[in-house]
Scaffold this active site. Structure first.
Site, mmCIF file in Angstrom:
data_model
loop_
_atom_site.group_PDB
_atom_site.id
_atom_site.type_symbol
_atom_site.label_atom_id
_atom_site.label_comp_id
_atom_site.label_asym_id
_atom_site.label_seq_id
_atom_site.Cartn_x
_atom_site.Cartn_y
_atom_site.Cartn_z
ATOM 1 N N SER A 124 0.831 -1.201 0.000
ATOM 2 C CA SER A 124 0.000 0.000 0.000
ATOM 3 C C SER A 124 0.869 1.256 0.000
ATOM 4 O O SER A 124 1.984 1.254 0.540
ATOM 5 C CB SER A 124 -0.859 -0.030 1.260
ATOM 6 O OG SER A 124 -1.418 1.233 1.504
ATOM 7 N N TYR A 149 -2.215 -1.287 10.978
ATOM 8 C CA TYR A 149 -2.440 -1.830 9.630
ATOM 9 C C TYR A 149 -1.273 -1.463 8.713
ATOM 10 O O TYR A 149 -0.703 -2.304 8.018
ATOM 11 C CB TYR A 149 -3.760 -1.297 9.050
ATOM 12 C CG TYR A 149 -3.842 -1.493 7.550
ATOM 13 C CD1 TYR A 149 -4.017 -2.763 7.010
ATOM 14 C CD2 TYR A 149 -3.693 -0.422 6.667
ATOM 15 C CE1 TYR A 149 -4.064 -2.955 5.629
ATOM 16 C CE2 TYR A 149 -3.736 -0.601 5.295
ATOM 17 C CZ TYR A 149 -3.916 -1.870 4.777
ATOM 18 O OH TYR A 149 -3.938 -2.054 3.422
ATOM 19 N N LYS A 153 1.881 -3.801 6.632
ATOM 20 C CA LYS A 153 2.311 -3.756 5.222
ATOM 21 C C LYS A 153 3.810 -3.479 5.134
ATOM 22 O O LYS A 153 4.544 -4.113 4.378
ATOM 23 C CB LYS A 153 1.536 -2.680 4.457
ATOM 24 C CG LYS A 153 0.058 -2.964 4.309
ATOM 25 C CD LYS A 153 -0.182 -4.182 3.437
ATOM 26 C CE LYS A 153 -1.633 -4.600 3.417
ATOM 27 N NZ LYS A 153 -1.837 -5.954 2.897
HETATM 28 P P1 NAD Z 1 -11.007 -7.142 1.193
HETATM 29 O O1 NAD Z 1 -11.233 -7.123 2.661
HETATM 30 O O2 NAD Z 1 -12.169 -6.946 0.298
HETATM 31 O O3 NAD Z 1 -10.266 -8.505 0.779
HETATM 32 C C1 NAD Z 1 -9.422 -9.199 1.639
HETATM 33 C C2 NAD Z 1 -9.880 -10.641 1.672
HETATM 34 O O4 NAD Z 1 -9.030 -11.394 2.527
HETATM 35 C C3 NAD Z 1 -11.313 -10.789 2.214
HETATM 36 O O5 NAD Z 1 -12.057 -11.559 1.305
HETATM 37 C C4 NAD Z 1 -11.136 -11.508 3.541
HETATM 38 O O6 NAD Z 1 -12.212 -12.352 3.830
HETATM 39 C C5 NAD Z 1 -9.836 -12.265 3.300
HETATM 40 N N1 NAD Z 1 -9.054 -12.593 4.507
HETATM 41 C C6 NAD Z 1 -8.669 -11.749 5.496
HETATM 42 N N2 NAD Z 1 -7.947 -12.412 6.404
HETATM 43 C C7 NAD Z 1 -7.863 -13.704 5.977
HETATM 44 C C8 NAD Z 1 -7.237 -14.866 6.500
HETATM 45 N N3 NAD Z 1 -6.572 -14.853 7.650
HETATM 46 N N4 NAD Z 1 -7.339 -16.020 5.791
HETATM 47 C C9 NAD Z 1 -8.022 -16.063 4.623
HETATM 48 N N5 NAD Z 1 -8.640 -15.005 4.101
HETATM 49 C C10 NAD Z 1 -8.551 -13.821 4.770
HETATM 50 O O7 NAD Z 1 -9.880 -6.055 0.873
HETATM 51 P P2 NAD Z 1 -9.341 -5.513 -0.519
HETATM 52 O O8 NAD Z 1 -9.672 -4.073 -0.593
HETATM 53 O O9 NAD Z 1 -9.719 -6.403 -1.622
HETATM 54 O O10 NAD Z 1 -7.772 -5.584 -0.247
HETATM 55 C C11 NAD Z 1 -6.982 -6.686 -0.673
HETATM 56 C C12 NAD Z 1 -5.556 -6.486 -0.202
HETATM 57 O O11 NAD Z 1 -5.070 -5.245 -0.709
HETATM 58 C C13 NAD Z 1 -5.424 -6.394 1.318
HETATM 59 O O12 NAD Z 1 -4.220 -7.022 1.699
HETATM 60 C C14 NAD Z 1 -5.353 -4.904 1.563
HETATM 61 O O13 NAD Z 1 -4.653 -4.610 2.748
HETATM 62 C C15 NAD Z 1 -4.575 -4.436 0.342
HETATM 63 N N6 NAD Z 1 -4.797 -3.023 0.034
HETATM 64 C C16 NAD Z 1 -6.068 -2.551 -0.121
HETATM 65 C C17 NAD Z 1 -6.275 -1.204 -0.379
HETATM 66 C C18 NAD Z 1 -7.675 -0.649 -0.506
HETATM 67 O O14 NAD Z 1 -7.827 0.567 -0.387
HETATM 68 N N7 NAD Z 1 -8.692 -1.458 -0.754
HETATM 69 C C19 NAD Z 1 -5.186 -0.328 -0.503
HETATM 70 C C20 NAD Z 1 -3.903 -0.845 -0.377
HETATM 71 C C21 NAD Z 1 -3.714 -2.206 -0.106
HETATM 72 N N1 UFG Z 2 -12.447 11.249 3.385
HETATM 73 C C1 UFG Z 2 -13.455 12.127 3.725
HETATM 74 N N2 UFG Z 2 -14.615 11.596 4.218
HETATM 75 C C2 UFG Z 2 -14.815 10.264 4.387
HETATM 76 C C3 UFG Z 2 -13.764 9.382 4.035
HETATM 77 C C4 UFG Z 2 -12.585 9.913 3.540
HETATM 78 O O1 UFG Z 2 -13.318 13.339 3.581
HETATM 79 O O2 UFG Z 2 -15.898 9.862 4.862
HETATM 80 C C5 UFG Z 2 -11.199 11.806 2.804
HETATM 81 C C6 UFG Z 2 -9.946 11.488 3.598
HETATM 82 O O3 UFG Z 2 -9.749 12.457 4.595
HETATM 83 C C7 UFG Z 2 -8.879 11.476 2.508
HETATM 84 C C8 UFG Z 2 -9.626 10.960 1.281
HETATM 85 O O4 UFG Z 2 -11.008 11.173 1.550
HETATM 86 O O5 UFG Z 2 -8.457 12.785 2.246
HETATM 87 C C9 UFG Z 2 -9.404 9.476 1.019
HETATM 88 O O6 UFG Z 2 -9.707 8.739 2.197
HETATM 89 P P1 UFG Z 2 -9.870 7.146 2.176
HETATM 90 O O7 UFG Z 2 -10.229 6.716 3.559
HETATM 91 O O8 UFG Z 2 -10.780 6.733 1.083
HETATM 92 O O9 UFG Z 2 -8.417 6.634 1.768
HETATM 93 P P2 UFG Z 2 -7.001 6.869 2.470
HETATM 94 O O10 UFG Z 2 -6.139 7.535 1.463
HETATM 95 O O11 UFG Z 2 -7.128 7.491 3.785
HETATM 96 O O12 UFG Z 2 -6.524 5.371 2.732
HETATM 97 C C10 UFG Z 2 -6.599 4.354 1.744
HETATM 98 C C11 UFG Z 2 -6.792 3.007 2.432
HETATM 99 C C12 UFG Z 2 -5.584 2.658 3.245
HETATM 100 C C13 UFG Z 2 -4.369 2.719 2.400
HETATM 101 C C14 UFG Z 2 -4.250 4.058 1.733
HETATM 102 C C15 UFG Z 2 -3.101 4.097 0.792
HETATM 103 O O13 UFG Z 2 -7.923 3.034 3.282
HETATM 104 O O14 UFG Z 2 -5.721 1.341 3.707
HETATM 105 O O15 UFG Z 2 -5.446 4.327 1.005
HETATM 106 O O16 UFG Z 2 -3.183 3.031 -0.090
HETATM 107 F F1 UFG Z 2 -3.291 2.498 3.168
#
Ligand code: NAD
Ligand code: UFG
Length: 338
Positions: A124, A149, A153
């Site tokens: 991330s 969290y 990562k």
């Molecule tokens: P998500 O929660 O939709 O998907 C994660 C999946 O992993 C879920 O289906 C959950 O059931 C499964 N899971 C969690 N723990 C588990 C375990 N111990 N064993 C088996 N399955 C397990 O999240 P996502 O948004 O699809 O994110 C996928 C990956 O990308 C994650 O590692 C997340 O940290 C990373 N990531 C997401 C974002 C974002 O903004 N969505 C940003 C950066 C990184």
């Molecule tokens: N925001 C609002 N109102 C809300 C939610 C978010 O104003 O209800 C704003 C936040 O302050 C930020 C922007 O929208 O300025 C984006 O916020 P998000 O929560 O959508 O995303 P972040 O950038 O904070 O974080 C996301 C994931 C993290 C990840 C990060 C970088 O949630 O897990 O992107 O990949 F680490």
């Protein structure tokens, strides 16, 4: 040969399964459904006309991992499984370190015992902390994370790099995602958050569908063009395709590869709201609130390395992200629940 996709029932995982199947890969999913529904995989099958082999289980469970490696012919693993709620990780650090770090250590151990040493890891932009440079290149030093969290990562990146350094048979690709939003064009797959969304786009779509009253904008006094936070939103299908490209790179025995996956364009909270309103013809009521603790002003990447080395570049713009997020939410107001 098949690809093991941990967390494949989740938001990014399910979209990646579609692109992998369309690219001709066989897909085996391991997911404990702690934050997802098996229905997402039914939709993957409906869209692709292909089967996904699904194992319901935990990456901490050696037995199920051994069963998978015995029964299936796994060549590489795309490792999405993990807990990802920033606020929850502050309240439950042990659960986050156990699930994400111990889980990955278990997975990697079973992989090496079974002579499968190819992994793509979901990292991330959070590893950059408050970034030292904008746009963020992969050379930018990693920073202080503001929550457990983020630390999972950052630590897992280090762990995987050390393992690859010690054993050159490993191929490790770390993909640093920026802000994934959007949904599959079909409108039958998308993000399905539990409870009140923490992230901006799912909050907006739930306001649009009438489940939430108004959006809270967390701060309008940042040092950004309109004072609201700037992020690099990337369409989830583009992100999914980035994994297919990374897999090709892995097949070239890359050793270690680290890539930002973003569009390279910054978009503020108010710009995203405006784009959503214009793309979909819906007003999003909002109120300005206090800054959210731990948030940074600006975060967007330089995606040139992924273009140069993976041949990958984002295809979709903010408008399509807004249209596709809304199509999914409108057609499925309760996500995968009936
Ligand atoms: P998500 O929660 O939709 O998907 C994660 C999946 O992993 C879920 O289906 C959950 O059931 C499964 N899971 C969690 N723990 C588990 C375990 N111990 N064993 C088996 N399955 C397990 O999240 P996502 O948004 O699809 O994110 C996928 C990956 O990308 C994650 O590692 C997340 O940290 C990373 N990531 C997401 C974002 C974002 O903004 N969505 C940003 C950066 C990184
Ligand atoms: N925001 C609002 N109102 C809300 C939610 C978010 O104003 O209800 C704003 C936040 O302050 C930020 C922007 O929208 O300025 C984006 O916020 P998000 O929560 O959508 O995303 P972040 O950038 O904070 O974080 C996301 C994931 C993290 C990840 C990060 C970088 O949630 O897990 O992107 O990949 F680490």
């Amino acid at each position: 040969m098949a690809i093991l996709v941990t967390g494949g029932a989740g938001y990014i995982g399910s979209h990646t399964c579609v692109e992998l199947l369309d690219a001709g890969y066989d897909v085996v999913v391991l997911d404990n459904l702690s934050n997802s529904s098996e229905k997402s995989l039914e939709r993957v099958e409906a869209l692709t006309g292909k089967k996904v082999k699904f194992y319901k289980g935990n990456i901490l469970d050696r037995d199920i991992l051994n069963t998978i490696f015995t029964k299936e012919s796994i060549e590489s693993c795309i490792h999405f499984a993990g807990l990802k709620a920033v606020g929850e990780s502050v309240a439950k650090p042990w659960e986050y370190y156990e699930n994400n770090i111990a889980g990955t250590l278990t997975l990697v151990d079973v992989m090496r015992q079974n002579d499968c040493k190819n992994i793509i890891f979901s990292s991330s932009a959070t590893v950059y902390g408050d970034p030292a440079e904008i746009p963020i290149t992969e050379e930018c030093p990693k920073g202080q994370c503001t929550n457990p969290y983020g630390w999972t990562k950052s630590m897992l990146e280090q762990i995987l790099m050390d393992i690859q350094k010690a054993d050159k048979e490993w191929n490790v690709i770390l993909l640093r995602y920026f802000n994934p939003i959007g949904a599959h064009k079909s409108g039958i797959m998308g993000e399905n958050p539990n409870g009140i969304p923490n992230n901006l786009m799912p909050y907006i779509t739930q306001v649009a569908v009438g489940k939430l009253k108004e959006l809270g904008v967390f701060g309008n006094d940042y040092d950004t063009p309109d004072g609201t936070g700037v992020r690099d939103y990337i369409h989830v299908v583009d992100l999914a395709n980035g994994h297919v490209k990374a897999l090709k790179k892995l097949e070239e025995n890359v050793g270690l590869g680290i890539y930002n996956l973003g569009t390279g364009r910054g978009c503020s909270v108010m710009e995203l709201v405006k784009n959503f309103e214009e793309a979909n013809g819906i007003k999003i009521p909002y109120v300005i609130k206090e800054r959210r603790p731990g948030d940074i002003a600006t975060c967007y990447c330089d995606p040139a390395k992924a273009k140069r080395e993976l041949g990958w570049e984002a295809q979709y713009g903010i408008r399509e992200m807004c249209e596709d997020s809304w199509r999914w939410q409108k057609n499925n107001p309760n996500g995968y629940e009936e």
